[in-house]
Write an enzyme that holds these catalytic residues in place. Structure first.
Site, short mmCIF file in Angstrom:
data_model
loop_
_atom_site.label_atom_id
_atom_site.label_comp_id
_atom_site.label_asym_id
_atom_site.label_seq_id
_atom_site.Cartn_x
_atom_site.Cartn_y
_atom_site.Cartn_z
N CYS A 547 -17.97 -7.19 -48.79
CA CYS A 547 -17.95 -7.93 -50.07
C CYS A 547 -17.21 -7.13 -51.14
O CYS A 547 -15.99 -7.04 -51.08
CB CYS A 547 -19.39 -8.28 -50.49
SG CYS A 547 -19.45 -9.62 -51.71
N HIS A 674 -21.10 -11.01 -45.48
CA HIS A 674 -22.15 -9.99 -45.32
C HIS A 674 -22.66 -10.01 -43.87
O HIS A 674 -23.65 -10.67 -43.55
CB HIS A 674 -23.31 -10.27 -46.28
CG HIS A 674 -23.01 -9.99 -47.71
ND1 HIS A 674 -23.29 -8.79 -48.31
CD2 HIS A 674 -22.42 -10.77 -48.66
CE1 HIS A 674 -22.92 -8.83 -49.58
NE2 HIS A 674 -22.38 -10.02 -49.82
N GLU A 676 -24.33 -7.90 -42.32
CA GLU A 676 -25.64 -7.26 -42.15
C GLU A 676 -26.78 -8.26 -42.09
O GLU A 676 -27.84 -7.98 -41.51
CB GLU A 676 -25.91 -6.26 -43.29
CG GLU A 676 -26.07 -6.85 -44.66
CD GLU A 676 -24.78 -6.96 -45.46
OE1 GLU A 676 -24.84 -7.01 -46.70
OE2 GLU A 676 -23.71 -7.02 -44.83
#
Length: 701
Positions: A547, A674, A676
């Site tokens: 990001c 993202h 994650e």
């Protein structure tokens, strides 16, 4: 006494765990001993060739059997001790013998028998790729039970681990064969977590549908393997917003709108509606909904929810609802006396508002004494066997195992009138979870990763990043060491404020094997992140920017390589001549909450030959979760790509940049999304895996 392996027919038709190959099928043995692993749908065969055996021998086990049984049988056959047999990872760490066969046999691992190294090879089509067998745990074929609810409340202090407890219960229920969903209740007045500071409330977890929710929903998804929606996070703001909208439309027919019954009814309706929505991708409603009530009992803002839950138990039937109360049992003084009074008072408060706990989950630094459990049972009106001790453990994946060891699974199912599974879950559905916990404790070879951000004083601000790095470290079998670096201290201007702090931050950065720059908002500490991107690029250090980390790497490249020294983001400098990062036109400039580009979006790769495609197992398109307002200015893309920064991933229109890779660098990757948020303990995020893979290679040099 270790459990005995399930008898399986050997390849020659003989019965038992081991069988001798016929001379006609025996291979000529090499000078180096060999272990050949052959996987089948319902079992695994291990063929051992060594001079210590007169003939090659085949051992057969179910995938969920622990490898300790194999080690004991092999030791008896070759004439050594079981302790002298070790399974070693490619990093050199000794693996635990409690691992199941489905988890143990992976490429790069070797077997050491009495100091002799065995080569491990694979005979299946996947060339040794890790493969998890389907659990044999199944429910008896009976009529589908009514929806069951498990409510997790907390007392004494916050931060005791209600989220981990709720997630662990989901793991155990799923292992028992039941379909699970989860709801998190946050009593704050915010509509969602989207506008909250990471310092205030930890990270904002983003879901597939774009919901910005509490970080505990991330725990639920990672532990239980489910995909939740924004409705799985209930806040006071959402409930009041719903009630006020109904009042404005006249749905209450002119009545005085009150907390009871209108607000409590809205809460109950929300819970019952969401509980019946499947979260595992299958059709039909789940069997059990695990509900976590945020905060602690006695908080004024949580009272409407407690009252709603009190009424809800009569609405769905007390037999279909179970309450678990997480409380603290502190240890006072040098003698280590366990104090039960805080928990007693917490339970009194809970019962005073109409909720009676069925189980107590007692957090402590050490295992709970039996006398303490009996004392709590006496004063809290809970059976002693329902007083559960959850002490600090070596890793978070041991919490479900700790609860199951105390009989939670059977007693919870009994309390909810649910059928027990046909076999013990420890030897079937939980075997991979046990193996994961053992793997984490077995890792010893370190890999150092710097996480460079602006919220490093609170680790929860980057919880999903931490988890994704951990999951990737499990995959490369390295012990993760995270070095938290405040990017403010890396800025050259900070040197005038704190020279020693500036030098220390840079010294730490130089010592790591890889660098990760996560997302963030606001101009503070951005120049430090840009400096980090330059340092990683010039020194060939593995780098992953997510990001904002993706955006600052683009800015740095434009400044250093293209020569646009004033290049910046419009978020931080509206007047710059070179706006490498621009505001997305469809985003609102007046409203903050829920107005970003949110949720799951598709990324399309330009070529299957790029590094990203390799990490995504050859996929040329995939979906990842987004949360951003700014994007790379497409006007500069051709120049950047001509200079060596290739945007290999774009959105479906081809106009939004999603992933870049840098040529002639071990691993220099940035992504606008993202990754994650979709990482799982046994399925690491591909881009995080790539970072750890490159960092592990660097550390081995």
């Amino acid at each position: 006494m270790p459990p005995q392996p399930t008898p399986i027919k050997g390849p020659d038709g003989s019965s038992g765990a081991a069988a001798v190959l016929s001379p006609s099928k025996a291979k000529a043995r090499d000078a180096q001993p060999e272990l050949l692993v052959t996987r089948h749908d319902d079992h695994v065969e291990l063929c051992v060739c060594t001079r210590a055996l007169e003939k090659p021998r085949v051992y057969a086990y179910t995938p969920s059997d622990a490898i300790s049984v194999f080690c004991e049988q092999l030791a008896a056959d070759v004439g050594c001790t079981a302790e002298s047999i070790e399974l070693v990872s490619f990093s050199g760490a000794t693996m635990s013998k409690l691992m199941s066969h489905s988890f143990a046999w992976k490429p790069g691992r070797s077997l050491v028998v009495a100091g002799e190294l065995f080569r491990v090879s694979f005979a299946d089509a996947h060339e040794g790729a890790p493969r998890l067998w389907k659990s044999s745990t199944s429910l008896p074929k009976e009529k589908a039970p009514s929806m069951k609810y498990v409510v997790v409340t907390g007392g004494v202090v916050s931060g005791l681990g209600k989220g981990v407890t709720a997630s662990s219960l989901g793991v155990l229920l799923k292992a028992a064969g039941y379909r699970v969903t989860s709801i998190k209740i946050d009593p704050y007045l915010n509509v969602d977590a989207g506008t909250m500071s990471p310092f205030e409330h930890g990270e904002v977890f983003t879901l597939d549908d774009g919901g910005e929710v509490d970080l505990d929903l991330g725990n639920y998804e990672r532990f239980i393997g489910i995909t939740l929606t924004r409705d799985n996070n209930i806040t006071t703001g959402k409930i009041y917003q719903t009630c006020l909208e109904r009042e404005r439309k006249g749905d209450y027919l002119g009545k005085t709108v009150q907390v009871v019954p209108h607000v409590t009814d809205a809460i109950m309706e929300w819970v019952e509606r969401v509980a019946h929505v499947p979260a595992d991708g299958l059709e039909g409603p789940p069997h059990v909904c695990v509900i976590e009530l945020g905060g602690t009992v006695g908080d004024i803002e949580s009272m409407p929810f407690i009252e709603a839950l009190r009424q809800f138990q009569f609405r769905v039937g007390r037999e279909n609802m179970c309450f678990m109360h997480v409380s603290l049992v502190p240890v006072i003084g040098v003698v280590g006396e366990e104090k039960t009074k805080p928990t007693q008072h917490s339970v009194q408060q809970l019962r005073a508002v109409g909720l009676t706990p069925d189980f107590l989950v007692c957090r402590s630094g050490q295992p709970l004494a039996s006398s303490t459990k009996h004392k709590l049972a006496l004063f809290c009106h809970v059976p002693p066997e329902h007083c559960l001790g959850v002490h600090d453990v070596s890793n978070i994946y041991r919490v479900p195992l700790l609860l199951n060891h105390q009989g939670v699974t059977e007693r919870l199912l009994d309390r909810l009138n649910l059928a027990l599974p046909k076999e013990r879950i420890e030897v079937s559905a939980l075997s991979d979870w046990i193996s994961l916990a053992e793997l984490v404790d077995s890792l010893s070879v370190e890999v150092k990763i710097a996480v460079v951000g602006k919220y490093t004083d609170l680790s929860d601000a980057y919880l999903s990043v931490t988890k994704a790095l951990s999951h990737a470290s499990f995959a490369v079998e390295r012990k993760l060491v995270i070095k938290w670096i405040d990017s403010t201290k890396l800025d050259v201007e900070y040197k005038a404020i704190d020279h020693a702090g500036h030098d220390e931050a840079w010294e730490t950065l130089r010592s790591v094997d890889g660098i990760m720059v996560p997302g963030g908002f606001g101009i503070r500490a951005v120049e430090g992140k840009i400096a980090v991107a330059k340092f990683a690029r010039e020194n060939k250090i593995p780098f992953l920017g997510v990001c904002l980390g993706f955006q600052v790497a683009v800015i740095e490249y434009a400044r250093s390589v293209l020569g646009y020294t004033t290049a910046h983001s419009a978020e931080f400098d509206e007047d710059t001549a070179h706006k490498l990062i621009v505001f997305m036109p469809e985003i609102s400039r007046t409203h903050m909450g829920g107005t970003m580009r949110l949720g799951s979006r598709r990324t399309v790769l330009k070529t299957p030959q790029c590094m990203t495609a390799r990490l995504y197992n050859g996929a040329t398109a995939f979906d990842e979760r987004h949360r951003h307002r700014y994007e790379v200015n497409i006007d500069y893309v051709k120049e950047l790509e001509a200079a060596g920064m290739e945007f290999v991933g774009r959105d479906t229109t081809g106009e939004r940049m999603e992933v870049f890779e840098l040529r002639d660098h071990p691993y220099y990757v940035g992504c606008q999304f993202h990754p994650e948020f979709k990482s799982r303990p046994t399925k690491a995020s591909p881009l995080f895996f790539g970072l750890l893979e490159a960092a592990a290679k660097r550390s081995a040099k």
